[in-house]
Structures are given as C-alpha cells and as structure tokens.
Design a protein around this motif. Structure first.
Motif, PDB file in Angstrom:
ATOM      1  N   ARG A  63       0.859  -1.245   0.003  1.00  7.05           N
ATOM      2  CA  ARG A  63       0.046  -0.137  -0.111  1.00  7.05           C
ATOM      3  C   ARG A  63       1.009   1.261   0.088  1.00  7.05           C
ATOM      4  O   ARG A  63       0.734   2.193  -0.828  1.00  7.05           O
ATOM      5  CB  ARG A  63      -0.942  -0.100   1.242  1.00  7.05           C
ATOM      6  CG  ARG A  63      -1.715   1.291   1.462  1.00  7.05           C
ATOM      7  CD  ARG A  63      -2.765   1.522   0.195  1.00  7.05           C
ATOM      8  NE  ARG A  63      -3.414   2.663   0.455  1.00  7.05           N
ATOM      9  CZ  ARG A  63      -2.884   3.913   0.208  1.00  7.05           C
ATOM     10  NH1 ARG A  63      -1.743   4.082  -0.446  1.00  7.05           N
ATOM     11  NH2 ARG A  63      -3.652   4.958   0.503  1.00  7.05           N
ATOM     12  N   ALA A 106      -7.068  -5.449  -1.255  1.00 10.74           N
ATOM     13  CA  ALA A 106      -8.145  -5.126  -2.511  1.00 10.74           C
ATOM     14  C   ALA A 106      -9.015  -4.366  -2.356  1.00 10.74           C
ATOM     15  O   ALA A 106      -9.431  -3.250  -2.901  1.00 10.74           O
ATOM     16  CB  ALA A 106      -8.333  -6.440  -3.302  1.00 10.74           C
ATOM     17  N   LEU A 109      -7.590  -0.841  -1.490  1.00 10.79           N
ATOM     18  CA  LEU A 109      -7.120  -0.240  -2.517  1.00 10.79           C
ATOM     19  C   LEU A 109      -8.316   0.502  -3.404  1.00 10.79           C
ATOM     20  O   LEU A 109      -8.201   1.456  -4.070  1.00 10.79           O
ATOM     21  CB  LEU A 109      -6.273  -1.194  -3.331  1.00 10.79           C
ATOM     22  CG  LEU A 109      -4.964  -1.372  -2.536  1.00 10.79           C
ATOM     23  CD1 LEU A 109      -4.124  -2.420  -3.758  1.00 10.79           C
ATOM     24  CD2 LEU A 109      -4.124  -0.345  -2.232  1.00 10.79           C
ATOM     25  N   SER A 110      -9.374  -0.275  -3.390  1.00 18.48           N
ATOM     26  CA  SER A 110     -10.645   0.083  -4.006  1.00 18.48           C
ATOM     27  C   SER A 110     -11.305   1.271  -3.481  1.00 18.48           C
ATOM     28  O   SER A 110     -11.968   2.128  -4.399  1.00 18.48           O
ATOM     29  CB  SER A 110     -11.565  -1.368  -4.346  1.00 18.48           C
ATOM     30  OG  SER A 110     -12.354  -1.140  -2.993  1.00 18.48           O
ATOM     31  N   TRP A 115      -7.748   5.423  -7.860  1.00 13.99           N
ATOM     32  CA  TRP A 115      -6.989   4.276  -8.078  1.00 13.99           C
ATOM     33  C   TRP A 115      -8.130   3.078  -9.033  1.00 13.99           C
ATOM     34  O   TRP A 115      -8.924   3.266  -8.311  1.00 13.99           O
ATOM     35  CB  TRP A 115      -5.969   3.615  -7.210  1.00 13.99           C
ATOM     36  CG  TRP A 115      -5.228   4.733  -6.709  1.00 13.99           C
ATOM     37  CD1 TRP A 115      -4.739   5.720  -7.282  1.00 13.99           C
ATOM     38  CD2 TRP A 115      -4.262   4.412  -5.688  1.00 13.99           C
ATOM     39  NE1 TRP A 115      -3.484   6.309  -6.387  1.00 13.99           N
ATOM     40  CE2 TRP A 115      -3.244   5.386  -5.528  1.00 13.99           C
ATOM     41  CE3 TRP A 115      -4.236   3.146  -4.816  1.00 13.99           C
ATOM     42  CZ2 TRP A 115      -2.427   5.062  -4.651  1.00 13.99           C
ATOM     43  CZ3 TRP A 115      -3.097   3.044  -3.866  1.00 13.99           C
ATOM     44  CH2 TRP A 115      -2.241   4.169  -3.728  1.00 13.99           C
ATOM     45  N   VAL A 117      -8.485  -0.507  -9.828  1.00 14.50           N
ATOM     46  CA  VAL A 117      -7.982  -1.861  -9.415  1.00 14.50           C
ATOM     47  C   VAL A 117      -8.374  -2.922 -10.433  1.00 14.50           C
ATOM     48  O   VAL A 117      -9.679  -2.999 -10.778  1.00 14.50           O
ATOM     49  CB  VAL A 117      -8.430  -2.312  -7.815  1.00 14.50           C
ATOM     50  CG1 VAL A 117      -8.073  -3.569  -7.513  1.00 14.50           C
ATOM     51  CG2 VAL A 117      -8.086  -1.216  -6.980  1.00 14.50           C
ATOM     52  N   HIS A 119      -8.099  -7.270 -11.201  1.00 11.45           N
ATOM     53  CA  HIS A 119      -7.583  -8.515 -11.092  1.00 11.45           C
ATOM     54  C   HIS A 119      -6.999  -9.211 -12.196  1.00 11.45           C
ATOM     55  O   HIS A 119      -7.777  -9.119 -13.346  1.00 11.45           O
ATOM     56  CB  HIS A 119      -8.616  -9.263 -10.324  1.00 11.45           C
ATOM     57  CG  HIS A 119      -8.221 -10.952 -10.198  1.00 11.45           C
ATOM     58  ND1 HIS A 119      -9.072 -11.904 -10.751  1.00 11.45           N
ATOM     59  CD2 HIS A 119      -7.125 -11.388  -9.877  1.00 11.45           C
ATOM     60  CE1 HIS A 119      -8.490 -12.980 -10.371  1.00 11.45           C
ATOM     61  NE2 HIS A 119      -7.258 -12.759  -9.854  1.00 11.45           N
ATOM     62  N   ALA A 137     -13.849  -5.039  -6.172  1.00 11.14           N
ATOM     63  CA  ALA A 137     -12.960  -3.967  -6.452  1.00 11.14           C
ATOM     64  C   ALA A 137     -12.696  -3.306  -7.595  1.00 11.14           C
ATOM     65  O   ALA A 137     -12.700  -2.148  -7.865  1.00 11.14           O
ATOM     66  CB  ALA A 137     -11.661  -4.424  -5.724  1.00 11.14           C
ATOM     67  N   THR A 141     -14.053   0.610  -9.205  1.00 11.44           N
ATOM     68  CA  THR A 141     -13.279   1.401  -9.639  1.00 11.44           C
ATOM     69  C   THR A 141     -13.047   1.633 -11.140  1.00 11.44           C
ATOM     70  O   THR A 141     -11.992   2.066 -11.664  1.00 11.44           O
ATOM     71  CB  THR A 141     -11.651   1.264  -9.184  1.00 11.44           C
ATOM     72  OG1 THR A 141     -11.288  -0.291  -9.688  1.00 11.44           O
ATOM     73  CG2 THR A 141     -11.792   1.136  -7.520  1.00 11.44           C
ATOM     74  N   VAL A 149      -3.927  -0.336 -10.781  1.00  9.48           N
ATOM     75  CA  VAL A 149      -3.101  -1.247  -9.898  1.00  9.48           C
ATOM     76  C   VAL A 149      -3.691  -2.558 -10.379  1.00  9.48           C
ATOM     77  O   VAL A 149      -4.816  -3.147 -10.141  1.00  9.48           O
ATOM     78  CB  VAL A 149      -3.589  -1.110  -8.576  1.00  9.48           C
ATOM     79  CG1 VAL A 149      -2.836  -2.183  -7.631  1.00  9.48           C
ATOM     80  CG2 VAL A 149      -3.252   0.386  -8.006  1.00  9.48           C
ATOM     81  N   LEU A 151      -3.636  -6.384  -9.611  1.00  9.25           N
ATOM     82  CA  LEU A 151      -3.632  -7.434  -8.425  1.00  9.25           C
ATOM     83  C   LEU A 151      -3.419  -8.902  -9.178  1.00  9.25           C
ATOM     84  O   LEU A 151      -4.294  -9.466  -9.537  1.00  9.25           O
ATOM     85  CB  LEU A 151      -4.588  -7.150  -7.448  1.00  9.25           C
ATOM     86  CG  LEU A 151      -4.820  -6.039  -6.984  1.00  9.25           C
ATOM     87  CD1 LEU A 151      -5.893  -6.078  -5.967  1.00  9.25           C
ATOM     88  CD2 LEU A 151      -3.572  -5.456  -6.168  1.00  9.25           C
TER      89      LEU A 151
END
Length: 259
Positions: A63, A106, A109-110, A115, A117, A119, A137, A141, A149, A151
């Motif tokens: 983070r 996750a 961050l969302s 930002w 996110v 997957h 997430a 976003t 980002v 993940l």
C-alpha cells in the motif's frame, strides 16, 4: 534492527527528497511490476510464530509502495500477490491467512480516491469470497482514471499464455475460420491482446525484493523487454529510498529492447 527502522532521521529525509526531485515525469517508467518476496523470512527473523505477520506487513508495504509510485507519476503498477503454485503448495493455514490479507488489501485499494483496481489471474481457481472481493474492487473502480493497480492473484505466466491462445482459437472458430488460417495469421500482437493485461503497456521495470533473482512465472510474456532491479531488503523492510534508487537506476539505462 530491520531496515524499516533505519534511516528515518533528517539526513535520510533530505537524501530521499533529493532523489525524488531529480526524477522527471518524462523519464520515470510508465508501468512498474513488483514481486514482493521475503515476507515469511521477515516474520521468522523477528520471532513471530506465524507467517501471517509477514504477509500482513508485506501488504501494508505494498500500500505504501503504491503511494510512492503515484507520487512520482507512474501510471500502472502490477503486484504479484498469489501465484497458482501458491494455491496448491502453501500450507493450508498460511494460505487461508494470505487469502484474507489479500482480500482486505484489494478492498482498501478500491476505496482510494481515484485508483483503478484490476484482478489479473484465474478467478475460478480462487475461493469464492476472495474472487467476489476482487470483482467488487474492479467494478467499484472501473471508471477511475488514476493509478492503475493490477493485482496478480491466482496468477501464473505460463497459464496466462495458454489462456490467451485458447481465447484466440475460440474467437477464430466463432468466426468460422480454420486452424490453418489461424496458424498462418497468428501474431505476437494478437496474443498480447488476449492476455489478462490486454490493452495495457508492458512493464518497463520489474522489481523484486529479498535478493532473489528469478521471474517465478510472473508476466513472462509482458516482461520480454523489461528492465529488472533486485533489492536485498525483505519485502516489509523495503524503504522509499530503495524504490527511488531503483527508479534512478532505470532512468540511467540505455534500453535496447532486445537489440
């Protein structure tokens, strides 16, 4: 004393600020991929009885790492959080803790201001609760335009390439084309479009912590022309100055893209 407890005095802050000021938006990488490694060793060295302490510290560091990236103008960051191998080879208790930690990260961050996110990986291989958190997430976003980002969870580079080829074959069959036609027309660009990261720029820089110098099945196709930087610090001990040195090193390299 761990690295994370060192270098917090005025000289450290002055040096970090100087490194940051010397970076220009035109030279920093557009896409950075991070392989955080050493969480379990970190927990063991500090005497914790569970690897979860290391994984949680590593998630907190990621983070923080994303904030560093955002601050200097990096646009895309890919984090390698859980491989397909991890899903079958990690001890059950540790895997359960890691899945919970990833879900928390996750979700957190969302909820960051702008930002996005995404997957990247096989959702069908994940526990349903984790797959749902990652999907939520991404949906939450989807319209965000800030730091992107990725993940990488339930991710394997070889499997990604296989999935991309399968997707290309399926699409070609729907259009009524023959396999001979596909074999004759298949291009690297087509495969790239069908990867989990399709439509994104390939990583300019791949960073790995804990001194390990291997790819471990991460972004195999995408990193064909990436620069690599290896940091000795264990994942949770990564400092901003280590990150800025990696970026400085990247900006000084003459990228030849395989030449």
């Amino acid at each position: 004393m761990t690295a994370s407890n060192q270098g917090r005095g005025p000289l450290y802050r002055l040096y970090t600020s100087r490194l940051r000021r010397r970076l220009s938006p035109e030279t920093v990488p557009h896409h950075v991929a991070m392989m955080i490694d050493g969480n379990r060793r970190w927990a063991r060295q500090l005497g914790f009885d569970s690897a979860a302490h290391g994984h949680r510290a590593g998630a907190a560091k990621m983070r923080e790492f994303l904030g560093w990236c955002d601050e200097i103008g990096i646009k895309v960051v890919s984090l390698y959080l859980l491989s397909t191998d991890n899903l079958t080879k990690r001890e059950t208790g540790e895997l359960s803790d890691l899945i919970e930690i990833i879900a928390e990260l996750a979700d957190e961050l969302s909820r960051e201001a702008d930002w996005r996110v995404q997957h990247v990986g096989r959702a069908d291989l994940l526990p349903p609760d984790l797959a749902r958190v990652l999907a939520d997430a991404a949906e939450r976003t989807r319209e965000h335009t800030g730091l992107h980002v990725n993940l990488a969870v339930g991710y394997g580079g070889r499997g990604e390439i296989v999935d991309a080829v399968r997707s290309i074959i399926a699409a070609h069959q729907v259009q009524g084309g023959s396999l001979d036609d596909l074999a004759a027309s298949l291009t690297p660009e087509q495969i790239g479009e069908h990867l989990y990261t399709g439509g994104q720029p390939d990583p300019d820089l791949v960073i790995r912590t804990s001194g390990e110098q291997r790819l471990s099945d991460f972004l195999l196709w995408q990193s064909a022309h990436s620069e690599f930087y290896f940091v000795e610090a264990l994942g949770p001990d990564l400092r901003e100055v280590d990150f800025l040195r990696a970026i400085r090193d990247y900006t000084s390299r003459d990228r030849r893209f395989g030449g």
